[in-house]
Design a protein around this motif. Sequence first.
Motif, mmCIF file in Angstrom:
data_model
loop_
_atom_site.group_PDB
_atom_site.id
_atom_site.type_symbol
_atom_site.label_atom_id
_atom_site.label_comp_id
_atom_site.label_asym_id
_atom_site.label_seq_id
_atom_site.Cartn_x
_atom_site.Cartn_y
_atom_site.Cartn_z
ATOM 1 N N SER B 118 -142.512 42.658 -23.827
ATOM 2 C CA SER B 118 -143.066 41.660 -22.911
ATOM 3 C C SER B 118 -142.091 41.400 -21.760
ATOM 4 N N THR B 119 -142.634 41.106 -20.594
ATOM 5 C CA THR B 119 -141.765 40.696 -19.478
ATOM 6 C C THR B 119 -141.152 39.330 -19.757
ATOM 7 N N ALA B 393 -131.383 30.431 -13.838
ATOM 8 C CA ALA B 393 -131.107 31.333 -12.719
ATOM 9 C C ALA B 393 -129.614 31.524 -12.498
ATOM 10 N N SER B 394 -128.814 30.502 -12.838
ATOM 11 C CA SER B 394 -127.377 30.625 -12.615
ATOM 12 C C SER B 394 -126.610 30.951 -13.893
ATOM 13 N N GLU B 403 -136.823 39.328 -8.956
ATOM 14 C CA GLU B 403 -138.165 39.707 -9.419
ATOM 15 C C GLU B 403 -138.279 39.556 -10.942
ATOM 16 N N GLN B 404 -137.245 40.046 -11.659
ATOM 17 C CA GLN B 404 -137.238 39.917 -13.124
ATOM 18 C C GLN B 404 -137.168 38.447 -13.533
ATOM 19 N N ALA B 410 -138.006 32.272 -14.925
ATOM 20 C CA ALA B 410 -136.672 31.689 -14.746
ATOM 21 C C ALA B 410 -136.268 31.703 -13.276
ATOM 22 N N GLY B 411 -137.181 31.259 -12.417
ATOM 23 C CA GLY B 411 -136.899 31.209 -10.985
ATOM 24 C C GLY B 411 -135.844 30.174 -10.638
#
Lengths: 166, 447
Positions: B118-119, B393-394, B403-404, B410-411
């Motif tokens: 899964s992505t 993200a950090s 993109e991933q 997890a933007g």
Amino acid sequence: MQHDSYSNAYILSILRSVRTIAMVGASAKWNRPSHFAMKYLQEKGYRVIPVNPGQAGGEILGERVYASLAEIPEGFEMVDIFRASDAAGGIVDEAISLQTEKGIEVIWMQLGVRDDAAAARAEAAGMKVVMDRCPKIEFGRLNAELAWGGFDTKVITAKRRRVRLA
Amino acid sequence: MSRNAKREGDQAPDSYGFETRMIHAGAQPEPVTGARQTPIFQNTSYAFHDAEHAASLFNLQTFGFIYSRLTNPTTAVLEERLASLEGGRGATCTASGHAAQLLTFFAFMEPGDHFIASTRLYGGSITQFGKTFRKFDWHVSFVDVEEPEAVRRALTPKTKAIFVESLANPGGVVSDLEALAAIAKEAGIPLIVDNTLASPWLCRPIEWGADLVVHSTTKFLSGNGTAMGGAVIDSGGFDWTAAGERFRGLNAPEPAYHGLAFHETFGDLAFTTHAHAVGLRDLGTTMAPQHAFLTLLGTETLALRMERHCSNALKVAAFLAEQEAVAWVSYSGLPDNPYHALANKYLPRGAGSVFTFGLKDGYAAGVRLVEEVNLFSHLANVGDTRSLILHPASTTHRQLSEEQRQAAGAGEEVIRLSIGLETVEDLIADLSQGLETAALAARRAAV
């Protein structure tokens, strides 16, 4: 009785009452499953008499091999069938014919072996039947040894086991 | 029924409830001393009775211990307990959740083989599968598993498994396990489910058709943030022999054991036997017995903790959903969440306690919030008694491309929470003041 699952009490009553097992399909090759089971059951104090026409007259794990159940000179309480399901019926019928003479009480068919019609004939003759199970795995399961390998034994108890002196 | 049979725990299989098994499964009183709590067998090696006994053990002809890299009595209690709680045949514990994943794929992957994942996975799994596994010539396709056709399209003759998380980290996404199990069955390959965030109290993937279940036991199972660990639980239901040449590791003669074929010899015990006798033997990714003990303590209270984790999380999520500074909340326990129906099906007792939300003011507000809260610990873990906060993200998803990160939920504006067992009003008050301060700071920066 149904043969999809067995209570622990039923399996324990068999493993506790049996002393001598005729193992049909016992192999002399050390890495065959039947050889594993025979060796383990011997270690646990059972006498296992191998039956295998192809190796009759020879020896497996210190026991003489016989061609058929009828040729075994002494008595045995259990027949353990290590053969394909389609061979089980004939072996069960032979066991029924020898039931009184040999004192046979239990028919046990190995993992993957099942013949419900043969089981019904054995039960009608007064024998207990277990199918699609391995006595080695069941002995290990009910005596906490199977758990050592990470398996679910389905034995739940707060009772302390008795350690018997060897 | 004889008195003996009664004494040794005779009950029909599966007749005990989950809470009874989370305390008792695997753990009988120690027979020699009567010790009731499971002893820590801080021990490397085990005496043989004689040469013949040693030979039987090395040939895998009898049950018993040789060396703690393979098996250990304390770890074995945890393995049986996890197998029981997940409804599997057997379990193998490992040093970490990542080690459990390595051990699982090692059992059947050959160089050049492929699997589908899964992505929406924990960022560490995406890195392990996509980067490190490539060094073994194992290949992964990350697929949006919500599209069954996309999963089918990704299947190749070299595909050996489908891997998903039941409740995905960090997105609060619930996988449709029954549908995925059907695709895996059709393809003749195992479905592997990471059940870490749900725990077997909330979801038991084997009941929905999964063949293998993996865990990071570091999280809810140990529960107190004390011990690293992992586990793979085998359902015993996958037919490694019917799958033919594709699963040679489990059905072909094994040279290191004189030509023994695991599936033929051990039947439904094959995977777990192989995972210890070959996997742990050669990879050495063994769980320490002390860690098994700490994890056993955690499992004894799993249901109680999960109930409170879930009820606290639902209250915090509902609070966040009403806040001005919050753009969205991804918690499948909320009725308007797109995964709410799947959560009701697969997680009827609660949607877990790990979820994400987005801040309208983006990256800067996120960083400020994690620094501003007082009770929430800013760290990279989940499933602790303590409430935890993280800006993926950090941190955990830092190694991924943007993109991933977006695909994994997890933007840059995303905050992940793992809600603990504290007084829920205290947690809400802490987040409330943190959000206010972060919003104020963002407004000042904008001026």
